[in-house]
Design a protein around this motif. Structure first.
Motif, mmCIF file in Angstrom:
data_model
loop_
_atom_site.group_PDB
_atom_site.id
_atom_site.type_symbol
_atom_site.label_atom_id
_atom_site.label_comp_id
_atom_site.label_asym_id
_atom_site.label_seq_id
_atom_site.Cartn_x
_atom_site.Cartn_y
_atom_site.Cartn_z
ATOM 1 N N ALA A 110 -1.864 15.601 -10.149
ATOM 2 C CA ALA A 110 -1.743 14.149 -10.276
ATOM 3 C C ALA A 110 -2.387 13.487 -9.070
ATOM 4 N N TYR A 111 -2.972 12.324 -9.314
ATOM 5 C CA TYR A 111 -3.693 11.584 -8.276
ATOM 6 C C TYR A 111 -3.400 10.100 -8.416
ATOM 7 N N ILE A 112 -3.419 9.403 -7.290
ATOM 8 C CA ILE A 112 -3.475 7.946 -7.312
ATOM 9 C C ILE A 112 -4.942 7.592 -7.148
ATOM 10 N N TYR A 113 -5.414 6.652 -7.961
ATOM 11 C CA TYR A 113 -6.808 6.219 -7.883
ATOM 12 C C TYR A 113 -6.833 4.694 -7.869
ATOM 13 N N GLY A 114 -8.002 4.123 -7.834
ATOM 14 C CA GLY A 114 -8.133 2.668 -7.867
ATOM 15 C C GLY A 114 -7.934 2.029 -6.508
ATOM 16 N N PRO A 126 -8.101 -6.626 -0.297
ATOM 17 C CA PRO A 126 -6.786 -7.237 -0.482
ATOM 18 C C PRO A 126 -5.735 -6.188 -0.832
ATOM 19 N N PRO A 127 -4.473 -6.498 -0.591
ATOM 20 C CA PRO A 127 -3.417 -5.548 -0.948
ATOM 21 C C PRO A 127 -3.466 -5.253 -2.448
ATOM 22 N N PRO A 128 -3.270 -4.007 -2.824
ATOM 23 C CA PRO A 128 -3.307 -3.662 -4.241
ATOM 24 C C PRO A 128 -2.146 -4.292 -4.996
ATOM 25 N N GLY A 129 -2.420 -4.732 -6.204
ATOM 26 C CA GLY A 129 -1.370 -5.339 -7.024
ATOM 27 C C GLY A 129 -0.588 -4.315 -7.813
ATOM 28 N N ASP A 130 -1.188 -3.158 -8.046
ATOM 29 C CA ASP A 130 -0.528 -2.124 -8.825
ATOM 30 C C ASP A 130 -0.955 -0.759 -8.316
ATOM 31 N N VAL A 131 -0.413 0.284 -8.926
ATOM 32 C CA VAL A 131 -0.741 1.650 -8.551
ATOM 33 C C VAL A 131 -1.208 2.374 -9.807
ATOM 34 N N ASP A 132 -2.440 2.880 -9.770
ATOM 35 C CA ASP A 132 -3.000 3.619 -10.904
ATOM 36 C C ASP A 132 -2.850 5.105 -10.641
ATOM 37 N N VAL A 133 -2.299 5.817 -11.627
ATOM 38 C CA VAL A 133 -2.013 7.244 -11.482
ATOM 39 C C VAL A 133 -2.705 8.018 -12.592
ATOM 40 N N LEU A 134 -3.402 9.074 -12.206
ATOM 41 C CA LEU A 134 -4.023 9.988 -13.159
ATOM 42 C C LEU A 134 -3.186 11.255 -13.189
ATOM 43 N N VAL A 135 -2.693 11.598 -14.370
ATOM 44 C CA VAL A 135 -1.889 12.798 -14.545
ATOM 45 C C VAL A 135 -2.712 13.791 -15.358
ATOM 46 N N GLY A 156 8.486 -2.107 -6.668
ATOM 47 C CA GLY A 156 8.285 -3.549 -6.798
ATOM 48 C C GLY A 156 6.853 -3.882 -7.185
ATOM 49 N N ARG A 157 6.168 -2.943 -7.812
ATOM 50 C CA ARG A 157 4.815 -3.171 -8.315
ATOM 51 C C ARG A 157 4.585 -2.250 -9.502
ATOM 52 N N GLU A 158 3.682 -2.673 -10.372
ATOM 53 C CA GLU A 158 3.424 -1.929 -11.600
ATOM 54 C C GLU A 158 2.759 -0.580 -11.312
ATOM 55 N N VAL A 159 3.198 0.438 -12.041
ATOM 56 C CA VAL A 159 2.591 1.769 -11.987
ATOM 57 C C VAL A 159 1.968 2.034 -13.351
ATOM 58 N N ASN A 160 0.651 2.229 -13.368
ATOM 59 C CA ASN A 160 -0.081 2.514 -14.600
ATOM 60 C C ASN A 160 -0.462 3.979 -14.612
ATOM 61 N N VAL A 161 -0.062 4.700 -15.661
ATOM 62 C CA VAL A 161 -0.328 6.130 -15.737
ATOM 63 C C VAL A 161 -1.335 6.406 -16.842
ATOM 64 N N HIS A 162 -2.334 7.202 -16.518
ATOM 65 C CA HIS A 162 -3.347 7.635 -17.472
ATOM 66 C C HIS A 162 -3.315 9.157 -17.519
ATOM 67 N N ARG A 163 -3.141 9.727 -18.713
ATOM 68 C CA ARG A 163 -3.096 11.190 -18.867
ATOM 69 C C ARG A 163 -4.443 11.723 -19.317
ATOM 70 N N LEU A 178 -13.531 8.874 -16.480
ATOM 71 C CA LEU A 178 -13.408 9.977 -15.530
ATOM 72 C C LEU A 178 -14.504 9.931 -14.479
ATOM 73 N N THR A 179 -15.699 9.514 -14.872
ATOM 74 C CA THR A 179 -16.790 9.383 -13.906
ATOM 75 C C THR A 179 -16.442 8.359 -12.837
ATOM 76 N N SER A 180 -15.902 7.205 -13.254
ATOM 77 C CA SER A 180 -15.559 6.164 -12.271
ATOM 78 C C SER A 180 -14.398 6.595 -11.380
ATOM 79 N N VAL A 181 -13.432 7.324 -11.943
ATOM 80 C CA VAL A 181 -12.306 7.805 -11.141
ATOM 81 C C VAL A 181 -12.800 8.790 -10.083
ATOM 82 N N ARG A 182 -13.684 9.688 -10.463
ATOM 83 C CA ARG A 182 -14.190 10.707 -9.530
ATOM 84 C C ARG A 182 -15.078 10.120 -8.433
ATOM 85 N N GLU A 183 -15.726 9.000 -8.718
ATOM 86 C CA GLU A 183 -16.643 8.394 -7.742
ATOM 87 C C GLU A 183 -15.922 7.589 -6.662
#
Length: 195
Positions: A110-114, A126-135, A156-163, A178-183
């Protein structure tokens, strides 16, 4: 020492933020200097310096057991709640998500991205508004959704999970997502944590 973090520039270093997240967000636990050093990816000497500053400032408490030094959060001060809230929003995603995901079957990585991962790696912005997670794996989708909701409330912030499947993650693919996440920067979650 790791540079001053763009996630919370008040802190001296990213190590300090990671250490505070581990200890303050798990107030029921005591941590050894060695455990903290391994979790933060620095030497025990670097952790010891930070611990001494934080104990001296009344944020952490410590005690000796034989040759070991154990550290825990001081929850009996007016500073604990507001500081732990700020640390949860800034450095908490790494600690809280790793803890939550390590208890869910079917996850291989699992990774946090974005934007959060970009700030964590030191990119200004700017401070991130949410947390994007790749599982990576095949966890139960309902359990994964419930987990994301629970961590969202704590942070206290949104967590978005992508499997994604392990095969898709391992493949050299033209998938634009996946290309954008890896870059971009990725923050790998340590799913082998002890609770």
């Amino acid at each position: 020492m790791k540079a001053s973090p763009s996630l919370l520039p008040l802190l001296r270093s990213r190590t300090q933020g990671e250490l505070l997240a581990l200890v303050l967000l798990h107030p029921e636990r005591e941590f050894s200097i060695t455990e903290l050093a391994e979790a933060c990816g620095v030497t025990p000497t670097a952790v010891l310096r930070e611990v001494e500053r934080l104990v001296g400032g009344g944020i952490l408490a410590d005690r000796r057991v034989g040759r070991s030094r154990l550290v825990k959060a001081r929850t009996d001060t007016p500073l604990y709640r507001p500081l732990s809230d700020v640390i949860a929003v800034t450095f908490g995603p790494m600690s809280l998500l790793a803890e939550a995901l390590s208890g869910l079957a079917g996850i291989t990585e699992a990774y946090i991205y974005g934007s959060w991962a970009a700030r964590y790696s030191g990119e200004p912005g700017p401070p991130p508004g949410d947390v994007d997670v790749l599982v990576v794996g095949a966890p139960d989708p309902d359990e994964l959704f419930d987990l994301a909701e629970s961590v969202s409330r704590r942070l206290g912030r949104e967590v978005n999970v992508h499997r994604v499947s392990p095969e898709s993650w391992a493949a050299d693919t033209a998938d634009p997502f996946l290309t954008s996440v890896r870059e971009r920067p990725l923050a790998r979650l340590n799913l082998d944590q002890e609770s």
